[in-house]
Design an enzyme around this catalytic site. Structure first.
Site, PDB file in Angstrom:
ATOM      1  N   GLU A   1       0.836  -1.219   0.000  1.00 32.16           N
ATOM      2  CA  GLU A   1       0.000   0.000   0.000  1.00 32.16           C
ATOM      3  C   GLU A   1       0.867   1.264   0.000  1.00 32.16           C
ATOM      4  O   GLU A   1       1.748   1.414   0.846  1.00 32.16           O
ATOM      5  CB  GLU A   1      -0.895  -0.024   1.254  1.00 32.16           C
ATOM      6  CG  GLU A   1      -1.888   1.120   1.298  1.00 32.16           C
ATOM      7  CD  GLU A   1      -2.799   1.068   2.540  1.00 32.16           C
ATOM      8  OE1 GLU A   1      -2.913   0.008   3.175  1.00 32.16           O
ATOM      9  OE2 GLU A   1      -3.389   2.120   2.861  1.00 32.16           O
TER      10      GLU A   1
ATOM     11  N   ASP B   1       4.462 -13.869  12.094  1.00 25.75           N
ATOM     12  CA  ASP B   1       3.110 -14.307  11.746  1.00 25.75           C
ATOM     13  C   ASP B   1       2.142 -13.130  11.929  1.00 25.75           C
ATOM     14  O   ASP B   1       1.672 -12.857  13.037  1.00 25.75           O
ATOM     15  CB  ASP B   1       2.744 -15.488  12.652  1.00 25.75           C
ATOM     16  CG  ASP B   1       1.406 -16.111  12.288  1.00 25.75           C
ATOM     17  OD1 ASP B   1       0.554 -15.403  11.705  1.00 25.75           O
ATOM     18  OD2 ASP B   1       1.201 -17.285  12.616  1.00 25.75           O
TER      19      ASP B   1
ATOM     20  N   LYS C   1      -7.074  -0.278  11.885  1.00 29.36           N
ATOM     21  CA  LYS C   1      -6.494  -0.718  10.603  1.00 29.36           C
ATOM     22  C   LYS C   1      -5.236   0.101  10.324  1.00 29.36           C
ATOM     23  O   LYS C   1      -4.220  -0.413   9.871  1.00 29.36           O
ATOM     24  CB  LYS C   1      -7.517  -0.577   9.481  1.00 29.36           C
ATOM     25  CG  LYS C   1      -7.113  -1.251   8.173  1.00 29.36           C
ATOM     26  CD  LYS C   1      -6.215  -0.428   7.280  1.00 29.36           C
ATOM     27  CE  LYS C   1      -5.865  -1.170   5.993  1.00 29.36           C
ATOM     28  NZ  LYS C   1      -4.950  -0.407   5.133  1.00 29.36           N
TER      29      LYS C   1
ATOM     30  N   HIS D   1     -11.866  25.429   6.717  1.00 27.74           N
ATOM     31  CA  HIS D   1     -11.368  26.801   6.600  1.00 27.74           C
ATOM     32  C   HIS D   1     -11.632  27.368   5.212  1.00 27.74           C
ATOM     33  O   HIS D   1     -12.050  28.510   5.058  1.00 27.74           O
ATOM     34  CB  HIS D   1      -9.847  26.827   6.856  1.00 27.74           C
ATOM     35  CG  HIS D   1      -9.531  26.753   8.301  1.00 27.74           C
ATOM     36  ND1 HIS D   1      -8.240  26.723   8.777  1.00 27.74           N
ATOM     37  CD2 HIS D   1     -10.327  26.681   9.394  1.00 27.74           C
ATOM     38  CE1 HIS D   1      -8.256  26.657  10.091  1.00 27.74           C
ATOM     39  NE2 HIS D   1      -9.519  26.611  10.483  1.00 27.74           N
TER      40      HIS D   1
HETATM   41  P1  NAD Z   1       9.751 -22.779  16.308  1.00 27.44           P
HETATM   42  O1  NAD Z   1       9.248 -24.016  16.940  1.00 27.44           O
HETATM   43  O2  NAD Z   1      10.267 -22.846  14.920  1.00 27.44           O
HETATM   44  O3  NAD Z   1      10.898 -22.130  17.197  1.00 27.44           O
HETATM   45  C1  NAD Z   1      10.857 -22.018  18.572  1.00 27.44           C
HETATM   46  C2  NAD Z   1      11.950 -22.854  19.181  1.00 27.44           C
HETATM   47  O4  NAD Z   1      13.214 -22.274  18.943  1.00 27.44           O
HETATM   48  C3  NAD Z   1      11.832 -22.916  20.669  1.00 27.44           C
HETATM   49  O5  NAD Z   1      10.877 -23.862  21.041  1.00 27.44           O
HETATM   50  C4  NAD Z   1      13.237 -23.256  21.088  1.00 27.44           C
HETATM   51  O6  NAD Z   1      13.401 -24.655  21.130  1.00 27.44           O
HETATM   52  C5  NAD Z   1      14.099 -22.689  19.974  1.00 27.44           C
HETATM   53  N1  NAD Z   1      14.929 -21.522  20.384  1.00 27.44           N
HETATM   54  C6  NAD Z   1      16.257 -21.337  20.108  1.00 27.44           C
HETATM   55  N2  NAD Z   1      16.681 -20.189  20.617  1.00 27.44           N
HETATM   56  C7  NAD Z   1      15.650 -19.601  21.244  1.00 27.44           C
HETATM   57  C8  NAD Z   1      15.477 -18.377  21.951  1.00 27.44           C
HETATM   58  N3  NAD Z   1      16.487 -17.497  22.140  1.00 27.44           N
HETATM   59  N4  NAD Z   1      14.263 -18.075  22.439  1.00 27.44           N
HETATM   60  C9  NAD Z   1      13.217 -18.922  22.265  1.00 27.44           C
HETATM   61  N5  NAD Z   1      13.328 -20.106  21.609  1.00 27.44           N
HETATM   62  C10 NAD Z   1      14.525 -20.452  21.091  1.00 27.44           C
HETATM   63  O7  NAD Z   1       8.640 -21.647  16.266  1.00 27.44           O
HETATM   64  P2  NAD Z   1       7.662 -21.021  17.331  1.00 27.44           P
HETATM   65  O8  NAD Z   1       8.135 -19.664  17.643  1.00 27.44           O
HETATM   66  O9  NAD Z   1       7.412 -21.957  18.477  1.00 27.44           O
HETATM   67  O10 NAD Z   1       6.325 -20.947  16.478  1.00 27.44           O
HETATM   68  C11 NAD Z   1       6.150 -19.944  15.521  1.00 27.44           C
HETATM   69  C12 NAD Z   1       5.477 -20.502  14.277  1.00 27.44           C
HETATM   70  O11 NAD Z   1       4.268 -21.155  14.619  1.00 27.44           O
HETATM   71  C13 NAD Z   1       5.118 -19.432  13.309  1.00 27.44           C
HETATM   72  O12 NAD Z   1       5.583 -19.815  12.041  1.00 27.44           O
HETATM   73  C14 NAD Z   1       3.594 -19.427  13.326  1.00 27.44           C
HETATM   74  O13 NAD Z   1       3.087 -19.036  12.068  1.00 27.44           O
HETATM   75  C15 NAD Z   1       3.265 -20.847  13.642  1.00 27.44           C
HETATM   76  N6  NAD Z   1       1.974 -21.185  14.230  1.00 27.44           N
HETATM   77  C16 NAD Z   1       1.108 -20.233  14.722  1.00 27.44           C
HETATM   78  C17 NAD Z   1      -0.080 -20.618  15.314  1.00 27.44           C
HETATM   79  C18 NAD Z   1      -0.972 -19.555  15.901  1.00 27.44           C
HETATM   80  O14 NAD Z   1      -0.624 -18.390  15.895  1.00 27.44           O
HETATM   81  N7  NAD Z   1      -2.156 -19.882  16.410  1.00 27.44           N
HETATM   82  C19 NAD Z   1      -0.410 -21.964  15.413  1.00 27.44           C
HETATM   83  C20 NAD Z   1       0.482 -22.905  14.920  1.00 27.44           C
HETATM   84  C21 NAD Z   1       1.678 -22.523  14.355  1.00 27.44           C
END
Ligand code: NAD
Length: 422
Positions: A83, A277, A261, A375
Site C-alpha cells: 500500500e 506471523d 487498521k 477553513h
Molecule cells: P519454532 O518451533 O520454529 O521455534 C521455537 C523454538 O526455537 C523454541 O521452542 C526453542 O526450542 C528454539 N529456540 C532457540 N533459541 C531460542 C530463543 N532465544 N528463544 C526462544 N526459543 C529459542 O517456532 P515457534 O516460535 O514456536 O512458532 C512460531 C510458528 O508457529 C510461526 O511460524 C507461526 O506461524 C506458527 N503457528 C502459529 C499458530 C498460531 O498463531 N495460532 C499456530 C500454529 C503454528
C-alpha cells in the site's frame, strides 16, 4: 471436458510439473510461467521448505521507515507492504515525534498462553482443584518437551484453570503460561499443550479436545508512548481535532475498526518484513481491542498540561526473532539486521511504536484535511458575501470557487454576474 481442481498428489509433484498443470488450468502464457519461476531472493528450495504446493513467490516492496527514535535509540525500520503512503507516513510521524524525544516503549515479558480443553468432566470444580494441586507435575511434563527453550531461560512457568459454561455444557480449560523468550512460540506452546493432555485426562476423568496456543497474548504486551509538540502539527486546533477523532473511535466500532487498521498498517508491515506471523498479530490485536465487549481503539490520545498531544498504544505483541520462517527467509534475516533488535521484546516495542506513529499520521492527515476544507469553505463563503452574493447564491459561488481551487473577490464577482445573467 471441464477443468477439475481435484489433482491427486499435487504436493508430491516437482515444482515444474505443478506449474505445467496450473498453466494449463488457467491458460497461462509462457512469459507468465517464466515470471512465476523467478522467485528472486527466496530460492525455490527455500520456498518449498516453507509451505506446500509452491509454484512461485510474490515479491512485495520492502521500504525503510526513517527517523524512528525509540527509547533514545535510532532505528531504521524495514516495512514490507503493497500500500502506498504507509512508509512515508510512518517516517514523517517519527520525524515529528523526535522534537519531544521520540517514542518511549516498554513490554511485559514474553509469556504465551497455551490452552487445553477438557470436556465431559463429571465434577469440573473438583477437576480444577485437582489440576491446580498437580501444578508442578504438569509444568515438569511441559518443560521436558523443549530443553532448548529451557536453556535460554524460557519454558512453562505457571498454569491456570478455568471452568467455562458453554452451549455444550461445562468445560475445564487448563492454561499453560510459557515464557517463549525470543520465539513467537506457537509451535513450542502447542507441543507442550499436547504433551500434558494425557495427564490432564487422567486427572480430570474427562476427554481432552483442543490443545493449542491462544493468540490473545495478554501476557505479552508492548506499550509505546509519544508526545507530539503542538507547534509542529499546526497548533491547538489540530490537537483538539485528533482528540475528537479518537473520541469518535472510542464511541463507535465502525470508526475504531479503521483507526486500528491504520495501526496494523505499521505493525503488519514490520511483521511481514521480518517474517513474523502477521495473522497471529492481527487476531491478537483485534481480540484485545474487543476485550471488554466493545471493540475499542488500540491507542489513546490526550492533551498534556503543556497543550501538546500525547498518544499511548498497548498491544499484544507475539513476535519472534527466532523460530518459524524467521531464520529461513534471507530477507527476514537482513530486515532484522537493519533493525538491530537484540530480543523479541525489543522487536515488539519497535512494532508498537511504529503502530502508534502510523496511527498518528493517519489521524493528523484526516483532521488537517478536514480543518483545511472547513477553513476553505468558510473563507470562500466570506468572499462570496463580500462580492454581494445573498441566500443560496453564497454557497453556490463558494462551491464553484473551491472546485476551481481559486478563491478571489474578482472571481466571486465574475461568477455572481454570470449567475444573475443566467
Ligand atoms: P519454532 O518451533 O520454529 O521455534 C521455537 C523454538 O526455537 C523454541 O521452542 C526453542 O526450542 C528454539 N529456540 C532457540 N533459541 C531460542 C530463543 N532465544 N528463544 C526462544 N526459543 C529459542 O517456532 P515457534 O516460535 O514456536 O512458532 C512460531 C510458528 O508457529 C510461526 O511460524 C507461526 O506461524 C506458527 N503457528 C502459529 C499458530 C498460531 O498463531 N495460532 C499456530 C500454529 C503454528
Amino acid at each position: 471436458m471441464s477443468k477439475t481442481s481435484r489433482i491427486p498428489d499435487f504436493y508430491k509433484l516437482p515444482l515444474s510439473r505443478r506449474l505445467e498443470i496450473v498453466k494449463e488450468f488457467a491458460n497461462l502464457t509462457d512469459s507468465e510461467v517464466d515470471l512465476l519461476k523467478e522467485t528472486g531472493s527466496l530460492s525455490r528450495d527455500t520456498a518449498e521448505r516453507m509451505i506446500e504446493n509452491v509454484v512461485g513467490a510474490i515479491p512485495v516492496p520492502l521500504g525503510i521507515a526513517t527517523n524512528f527514535l525509540i527509547n533514545r535509540r535510532d532505528y531504521l525500520v524495514p516495512m514490507a507492504i503493497e500500500e502506498p503512503s504507509v512508509v512515508a507516513a510512518a517516517s514523517h510521524a517519527a520525524k515529528i515525534a523526535r522534537s519531544k524525544g521520540g517514542f518511549a516503549a516498554s513490554s511485559t515479558g514474553s509469556i504465551m498462553i497455551g490452552q487445553v480443553q477438557t470436556v465431559k468432566v463429571k465434577n469440573p470444580n473438583q477437576a480444577k482443584k485437582d489440576l491446580l494441586s498437580h501444578r508442578e507435575d504438569i509444568l515438569k511434563k511441559a518443560n521436558e518437551q523443549d530443553p532448548v527453550l529451557l536453556s535460554v531461560g524460557g519454558g512453562a512457568k505457571d498454569l491456570g484453570v478455568k471452568v467455562l459454561q458453554t452451549q455444550r455444557g461445562s468445560m475445564v480449560i487448563l492454561e499453560l503460561y510459557v515464557d517463549t523468550k525470543d520465539a513467537m512460540g506457537a509451535n513450542a506452546v502447542n507441543t507442550m499443550a499436547e504433551a500434558v493432555a494425557p495427564m490432564i485426562e487422567r486427572m480430570t476423568g474427562g476427554r481432552v479436545l483442543l490443545r493449542i496456543l491462544s493468540n490473545l497474548a495478554t501476557k505479552r504486551m508492548a506499550q509505546a508512548k509519544v508526545v507530539i509538540d503542538r507547534g509542529e502539527i499546526g497548533g491547538d486546533e489540530v490537537v483538539e481535532g485528533i482528540i475528537d477523532a479518537y473520541a469518535f473511535a472510542s464511541a463507535d466500532p465502525y470508526r475504531a475498526a479503521t483507526h486500528n487498521k491504520g495501526i496494523m498498517n505499521g505493525i503488519a508491515a514490520v511483521a511481514i518484513a521480518t517474517c513474523n506471523d502477521h495473522r497471529a498479530l492481527e487476531a491478537g490485536c483485534h481480540a484485545y481491542a474487543a476485550r471488554n465487549g466493545q471493540y475499542l481503539p488500540l491507542s489513546t490520545w490526550e492533551k498534556n498540561e503543556d497543550g501538546d498531544l500525547t498518544g499511548v498504544i498497548e498491544v499484544p505483541m507475539a513476535v519472534g526473532i527466532v523460530g518459524g520462517a524467521i531464520k529461513t527467509h534471507p530477507i527476514a534475516q537482513i530486515a532484522l539486521k537493519i533493525l538491530g533488535v537484540k530480543t523479541a521484546s525489543e522487536l515488539g516495542e519497535v512494532m508498537a511504536a511504529v503502530g502508534l506513529a502510523q496511527n498518528f499520521a493517519a489521524l493528523r492527515a484526516l483532521v488537517v484535511e478536514g480543518i483545511q476544507r472547513g477553513h476553505m469553505g468558510l473563507h470562500a463563503r466570506n468572499i462570496a458575501i463580500a462580492a454581494g452574493a445573498k441566500g443560496a447564491m453564497i454557497d453556490t459561488i463558494a462551491e464553484e470557487m473551491i472546485r476551481g481551487n481559486k478563491i478571489r473577490l474578482d472571481l466571486a464577482k465574475e461568477l455572481l454576474k454570470k449567475h444573475i445573467v443566467d
